[in-house]
Design a protein around this motif. Structure first.
Motif, PDB file in Angstrom:
ATOM      1  N   THR A   1     -67.483  16.880  13.130  1.00  0.00           N
ATOM      2  CA  THR A   1     -67.895  16.587  11.750  1.00  0.00           C
ATOM      3  C   THR A   1     -66.897  15.705  11.000  1.00  0.00           C
ATOM      4  OG1 THR A   1     -66.910  18.682  11.005  1.00  0.00           O
ATOM      5  CG2 THR A   1     -69.264  18.692  11.523  1.00  0.00           C
ATOM      6  N   MET A   2     -65.615  15.748  11.396  1.00  0.00           N
ATOM      7  CA  MET A   2     -64.615  14.952  10.688  1.00  0.00           C
ATOM      8  C   MET A   2     -64.116  13.761  11.500  1.00  0.00           C
ATOM      9  SD  MET A   2     -62.342  17.729   8.603  1.00  0.00           S
ATOM     10  CE  MET A   2     -61.685  16.395   7.606  1.00  0.00           C
ATOM     11  N   GLY A   3     -64.468  13.712  12.783  1.00  0.00           N
ATOM     12  CA  GLY A   3     -64.059  12.598  13.627  1.00  0.00           C
ATOM     13  C   GLY A   3     -65.228  11.747  14.071  1.00  0.00           C
TER      14      GLY A   3
ATOM     15  N   ALA B   1     -72.205  12.174  21.319  1.00  0.00           N
ATOM     16  CA  ALA B   1     -71.133  13.125  21.592  1.00  0.00           C
ATOM     17  C   ALA B   1     -71.105  14.225  20.537  1.00  0.00           C
ATOM     18  CB  ALA B   1     -69.794  12.391  21.628  1.00  0.00           C
ATOM     19  N   ALA B   2     -71.294  13.839  19.271  1.00  0.00           N
ATOM     20  CA  ALA B   2     -71.304  14.836  18.196  1.00  0.00           C
ATOM     21  C   ALA B   2     -72.466  15.809  18.366  1.00  0.00           C
ATOM     22  CB  ALA B   2     -71.400  14.136  16.836  1.00  0.00           C
ATOM     23  N   GLY B   3     -73.646  15.280  18.704  1.00  0.00           N
ATOM     24  CA  GLY B   3     -74.809  16.144  18.906  1.00  0.00           C
ATOM     25  C   GLY B   3     -74.608  17.124  20.042  1.00  0.00           C
ATOM     26  N   ALA B   4     -74.030  16.632  21.136  1.00  0.00           N
ATOM     27  CA  ALA B   4     -73.765  17.505  22.284  1.00  0.00           C
ATOM     28  C   ALA B   4     -72.773  18.604  21.916  1.00  0.00           C
ATOM     29  CB  ALA B   4     -73.220  16.675  23.449  1.00  0.00           C
ATOM     30  N   MET B   5     -71.722  18.236  21.170  1.00  0.00           N
ATOM     31  CA  MET B   5     -70.726  19.220  20.777  1.00  0.00           C
ATOM     32  C   MET B   5     -71.308  20.249  19.808  1.00  0.00           C
ATOM     33  SD  MET B   5     -67.365  16.728  20.423  1.00  0.00           S
ATOM     34  CE  MET B   5     -66.208  18.019  19.975  1.00  0.00           C
TER      35      MET B   5
END
Length: 243
Positions: A50-52, A200-204
């Protein structure tokens, strides 16, 4: 190129670093401590995504690529989960044969490590220099307790500690390959970078909400796990601010 190789190897080998502890363990680990570890890594991954990843994807491509990438990341993890039946590592009891259950666990963990490796590779292709190091570090921190829990499960299935350590380490090795793949795809096709970061964000986020948080709340340790999650979140935010 050197950085992405180093970051991918470091995050992948963190699985083995976590599993290494099993060689010196006597006895088992309580559900409480396993839940605390899972929640802490969930907080780390939440801050990293969320922040990166998400702000970086927004700045490079705007909302549409962000939304498409996140949806693709969630969709990919959903397909993986449907193909590989989920088995709860932390709350399973012993007594199931190694060749039935342990092989399924090894396959599931290995496949689930592919998006994590992609996350690292894509992040190094970003125009922001520190994003790759940040995500590699976050994934590495998440991989360490994961490697420990996989090795612990294998030992409970009557596998020797040395073999359990080797197998758990190898489950993370796929991240090196997927990390390089993610880097080359996005580094040489610039328009893919925001999509890759969002993927990558969605997967995480999928891993956090679908796997780590529910598994950390399975033994009545919800409050302790919540505190651990917040601690992990703040820890990662501090690192982002410092570096």
């Amino acid at each position: 190129m050197t950085e992405v190789i180093f970051g991918s190897v470091l995050s992948a080998l963190s699985t083995g670093a976590g599993a290494f502890i099993i060689l010196f363990m006597r006895g088992s680990v309580t559900h409480r401590w396993r839940d605390v570890l899972l929640a802490f890594t969930a907080g780390i991954m939440m801050a990293a995504s969320t922040m990166g990843l998400i702000p970086e994807a927004l700045s490079l491509g705007g909302f549409i690529p962000l939304a498409i990438g996140i949806i693709l990341g969630v969709f990919t993890l959903t397909l993986l989960e449907k193909r590989i039946p989920h088995i709860d590592l932390e709350h399973s009891k012993s007594g199931i044969e190694f060749d039935e259950k342990a092989l399924l666990i090894i396959s599931a963990i290995t496949l689930h490590n592919i998006p994590e490796g992609l996350s690292v590779g894509v992040s190094y292709a970003s125009s922001t220099e520190d994003t790759g190091n940040l995500i590699a570090f976050a994934i590495g921190l998440q991989n360490a307790p994961e490697g420990f829990l996989v090795a612990l499960f294998l030992v409970n299935q009557k596998i020797s500690k040395l073999k359990a350590f080797i197998i758990a380490t190898l489950t993370g090795a796929i991240e090196i390959v997927s990390g390089l793949l993610g880097y080359f795809l996005t580094a040489y096709v610039a328009n893919l970078v925001p999509y890759g970061l969002a993927f990558a964000a969605g997967a995480m986020l999928f891993i956090i909400y679908k796997e780590l948080i529910p598994e950390s709340h399975g033994d009545g340790n919800e409050r302790t796990s919540t505190y651990s999650f917040i601690t992990g979140l703040l820890f990662m935010i501090l690192l982002i601010q410092l570096f």
